[in-house]
Write a protein that holds these residues in place. Sequence first.
Motif, PDB file in Angstrom:
ATOM      1  N   ILE A 146       0.847  -1.191   0.000  1.00 53.75           N
ATOM      2  CA  ILE A 146       0.000   0.000   0.000  1.00 53.75           C
ATOM      3  C   ILE A 146       0.888   1.249   0.000  1.00 53.75           C
ATOM      4  CG2 ILE A 146      -1.695   1.326   1.334  1.00 53.75           C
ATOM      5  CD1 ILE A 146      -2.838  -1.166  -0.119  1.00 53.75           C
ATOM      6  N   GLY A 147       0.560   2.148  -0.879  1.00 51.13           N
ATOM      7  CA  GLY A 147       1.374   3.344  -1.112  1.00 51.13           C
ATOM      8  C   GLY A 147       1.970   3.319  -2.511  1.00 51.13           C
ATOM      9  N   ASN A 148       2.036   2.129  -3.091  1.00 53.50           N
ATOM     10  CA  ASN A 148       2.590   2.000  -4.444  1.00 53.50           C
ATOM     11  C   ASN A 148       1.467   2.193  -5.467  1.00 53.50           C
ATOM     12  OD1 ASN A 148       4.033   1.447  -6.724  1.00 53.50           O
ATOM     13  ND2 ASN A 148       4.784  -0.541  -6.053  1.00 53.50           N
ATOM     14  N   GLU A 149       1.055   3.438  -5.599  1.00 54.72           N
ATOM     15  CA  GLU A 149      -0.074   3.763  -6.486  1.00 54.72           C
ATOM     16  C   GLU A 149       0.245   3.491  -7.952  1.00 54.72           C
ATOM     17  OE1 GLU A 149      -3.087   4.392  -5.341  1.00 54.72           O
ATOM     18  OE2 GLU A 149      -2.225   4.170  -3.337  1.00 54.72           O
ATOM     19  N   LYS A 150       1.532   3.617  -8.334  1.00 55.47           N
ATOM     20  CA  LYS A 150       1.902   3.355  -9.734  1.00 55.47           C
ATOM     21  C   LYS A 150       1.631   1.904 -10.099  1.00 55.47           C
ATOM     22  CE  LYS A 150       5.501   6.842 -10.434  1.00 55.47           C
ATOM     23  NZ  LYS A 150       6.931   7.052 -10.758  1.00 55.47           N
ATOM     24  N   SER A 151       1.945   0.993  -9.187  1.00 55.62           N
ATOM     25  CA  SER A 151       1.731  -0.428  -9.460  1.00 55.62           C
ATOM     26  C   SER A 151       0.238  -0.733  -9.573  1.00 55.62           C
ATOM     27  CB  SER A 151       2.365  -1.283  -8.364  1.00 55.62           C
ATOM     28  OG  SER A 151       2.308  -2.647  -8.713  1.00 55.62           O
ATOM     29  N   LEU A 152      -0.550  -0.177  -8.669  1.00 58.95           N
ATOM     30  CA  LEU A 152      -2.000  -0.382  -8.735  1.00 58.95           C
ATOM     31  C   LEU A 152      -2.562   0.186 -10.040  1.00 58.95           C
ATOM     32  CD1 LEU A 152      -4.688  -1.285  -7.569  1.00 58.95           C
ATOM     33  CD2 LEU A 152      -4.781   0.871  -6.289  1.00 58.95           C
ATOM     34  N   ALA A 153      -2.046   1.324 -10.491  1.00 57.22           N
ATOM     35  CA  ALA A 153      -2.516   1.927 -11.746  1.00 57.22           C
ATOM     36  C   ALA A 153      -2.246   0.991 -12.921  1.00 57.22           C
ATOM     37  CB  ALA A 153      -1.844   3.280 -11.973  1.00 57.22           C
ATOM     38  N   VAL A 154      -1.066   0.346 -12.947  1.00 57.12           N
ATOM     39  CA  VAL A 154      -0.757  -0.620 -14.017  1.00 57.12           C
ATOM     40  C   VAL A 154      -1.766  -1.760 -13.983  1.00 57.12           C
ATOM     41  CG1 VAL A 154       0.915  -2.352 -14.787  1.00 57.12           C
ATOM     42  CG2 VAL A 154       1.693  -0.059 -14.171  1.00 57.12           C
ATOM     43  N   MET A 155      -2.027  -2.294 -12.794  1.00 57.68           N
ATOM     44  CA  MET A 155      -2.967  -3.412 -12.673  1.00 57.68           C
ATOM     45  C   MET A 155      -4.350  -3.022 -13.198  1.00 57.68           C
ATOM     46  SD  MET A 155      -1.928  -4.901  -8.935  1.00 57.68           S
ATOM     47  CE  MET A 155      -0.198  -5.080  -8.499  1.00 57.68           C
ATOM     48  N   LYS A 156      -4.808  -1.847 -12.825  1.00 60.32           N
ATOM     49  CA  LYS A 156      -6.132  -1.404 -13.271  1.00 60.32           C
ATOM     50  C   LYS A 156      -6.172  -1.212 -14.786  1.00 60.32           C
ATOM     51  CE  LYS A 156      -7.881   0.691  -9.031  1.00 60.32           C
ATOM     52  NZ  LYS A 156      -8.294   1.936  -8.352  1.00 60.32           N
ATOM     53  N   LYS A 157      -5.093  -0.664 -15.370  1.00 60.55           N
ATOM     54  CA  LYS A 157      -5.040  -0.501 -16.827  1.00 60.55           C
ATOM     55  C   LYS A 157      -5.094  -1.849 -17.536  1.00 60.55           C
ATOM     56  CE  LYS A 157      -2.366   3.775 -16.801  1.00 60.55           C
ATOM     57  NZ  LYS A 157      -1.011   4.332 -16.978  1.00 60.55           N
ATOM     58  N   CYS A 158      -4.638  -2.894 -16.853  1.00 62.22           N
ATOM     59  CA  CYS A 158      -4.641  -4.242 -17.435  1.00 62.22           C
ATOM     60  C   CYS A 158      -5.923  -5.001 -17.103  1.00 62.22           C
ATOM     61  CB  CYS A 158      -3.420  -5.021 -16.948  1.00 62.22           C
ATOM     62  SG  CYS A 158      -1.879  -4.336 -17.581  1.00 62.22           S
ATOM     63  N   GLY A 159      -6.900  -4.297 -16.543  1.00 59.52           N
ATOM     64  CA  GLY A 159      -8.207  -4.891 -16.303  1.00 59.52           C
ATOM     65  C   GLY A 159      -8.390  -5.561 -14.958  1.00 59.52           C
ATOM     66  N   MET A 160      -7.433  -5.434 -14.078  1.00 54.67           N
ATOM     67  CA  MET A 160      -7.591  -6.033 -12.752  1.00 54.67           C
ATOM     68  C   MET A 160      -8.465  -5.135 -11.880  1.00 54.67           C
ATOM     69  SD  MET A 160      -3.862  -7.514 -11.721  1.00 54.67           S
ATOM     70  CE  MET A 160      -2.876  -8.469 -12.855  1.00 54.67           C
ATOM     71  N   GLN A 161      -9.213  -5.770 -10.995  1.00 56.01           N
ATOM     72  CA  GLN A 161     -10.046  -5.036 -10.056  1.00 56.01           C
ATOM     73  C   GLN A 161      -9.404  -5.103  -8.677  1.00 56.01           C
ATOM     74  OE1 GLN A 161     -14.168  -6.351 -10.127  1.00 56.01           O
ATOM     75  NE2 GLN A 161     -13.906  -7.062 -12.228  1.00 56.01           N
ATOM     76  N   TYR A 162      -9.375  -3.964  -7.991  1.00 59.87           N
ATOM     77  CA  TYR A 162      -8.856  -3.931  -6.623  1.00 59.87           C
ATOM     78  C   TYR A 162      -9.797  -4.725  -5.734  1.00 59.87           C
ATOM     79  CZ  TYR A 162      -7.513  -2.117  -2.071  1.00 59.87           C
ATOM     80  OH  TYR A 162      -7.118  -2.011  -0.757  1.00 59.87           O
ATOM     81  N   GLU A 163      -9.246  -5.647  -4.969  1.00 62.73           N
ATOM     82  CA  GLU A 163     -10.079  -6.535  -4.147  1.00 62.73           C
ATOM     83  C   GLU A 163      -9.992  -6.254  -2.657  1.00 62.73           C
ATOM     84  OE1 GLU A 163     -10.401 -10.459  -6.974  1.00 62.73           O
ATOM     85  OE2 GLU A 163      -8.893 -10.475  -5.380  1.00 62.73           O
ATOM     86  N   GLY A 164      -8.952  -5.560  -2.218  1.00 65.41           N
ATOM     87  CA  GLY A 164      -8.873  -5.252  -0.790  1.00 65.41           C
ATOM     88  C   GLY A 164      -7.448  -5.220  -0.271  1.00 65.41           C
ATOM     89  N   THR A 165      -7.368  -4.931   1.023  1.00 67.23           N
ATOM     90  CA  THR A 165      -6.077  -4.787   1.688  1.00 67.23           C
ATOM     91  C   THR A 165      -5.990  -5.741   2.870  1.00 67.23           C
ATOM     92  OG1 THR A 165      -5.956  -2.450   1.075  1.00 67.23           O
ATOM     93  CG2 THR A 165      -4.582  -3.153   2.924  1.00 67.23           C
ATOM     94  N   ALA A 166      -4.874  -6.446   2.944  1.00 66.92           N
ATOM     95  CA  ALA A 166      -4.580  -7.286   4.102  1.00 66.92           C
ATOM     96  C   ALA A 166      -3.644  -6.468   5.002  1.00 66.92           C
ATOM     97  CB  ALA A 166      -3.925  -8.590   3.664  1.00 66.92           C
TER      98      ALA A 166
END
Length: 195
Positions: A146-166
């Motif tokens: 968490i905090g790595n917004e660039k990585s999450l942005a790549v995942m979302k551009k590739c069609g992944m959905q954010y599922e949650g935080t452990a």
Amino acid sequence: MKREYIHEVFAKTPTFHTKRLILRPMRMFDAFDMYEYARLPETTEYLLWSPHPDIEFTKNYLAFVIGKYKAGECYDWAIVLDGEEEKMIGTCGFARIDFSNNVGEIGYVVNPEFQNCGYATEAVREVMRFGFDTLELHRIEGRFIIGNEKSLAVMKKCGMQYEGTARGSMLIKGLYRDIGTAATLRDEFELQVKD
């Protein structure tokens, strides 16, 4: 999914060409390109590993990876710019494959000098395509600190959905870190490809 099939596929790791990139097995002559980014604290801030202390460390790491390729146990590609120089700018592949559940966890790193150009997204999409089409994975997920917004942005551009935080789920470099997960399923990816 059969473990033997995956090992057979990766014992002769295929090479892919995208619009701007070549994804191929890492080689020993990639050492200087890899060390260029692997030595930087900003590269490893949100990764599980620490900066490479010297070029010998990088060479030893690549020797280890090459041995894993021969055994069919390395699921990672060098990200190489397609052109005269063929410069390696990072890696992308599966950090883990859950054979029982047909799930692959994708991971990637790109030299900071080449970030914000869409290279990570281009590489991740190609690896996902291979994962679903050839490896017949059911699910591909990505985990990030968490905090790595660039990585999450790549995942979302590739069609992944954010599922949650452990919360506090991984001890990384002496700190308990919150880990986010994003994922997509094969049928969802196939629909995106058609669009």
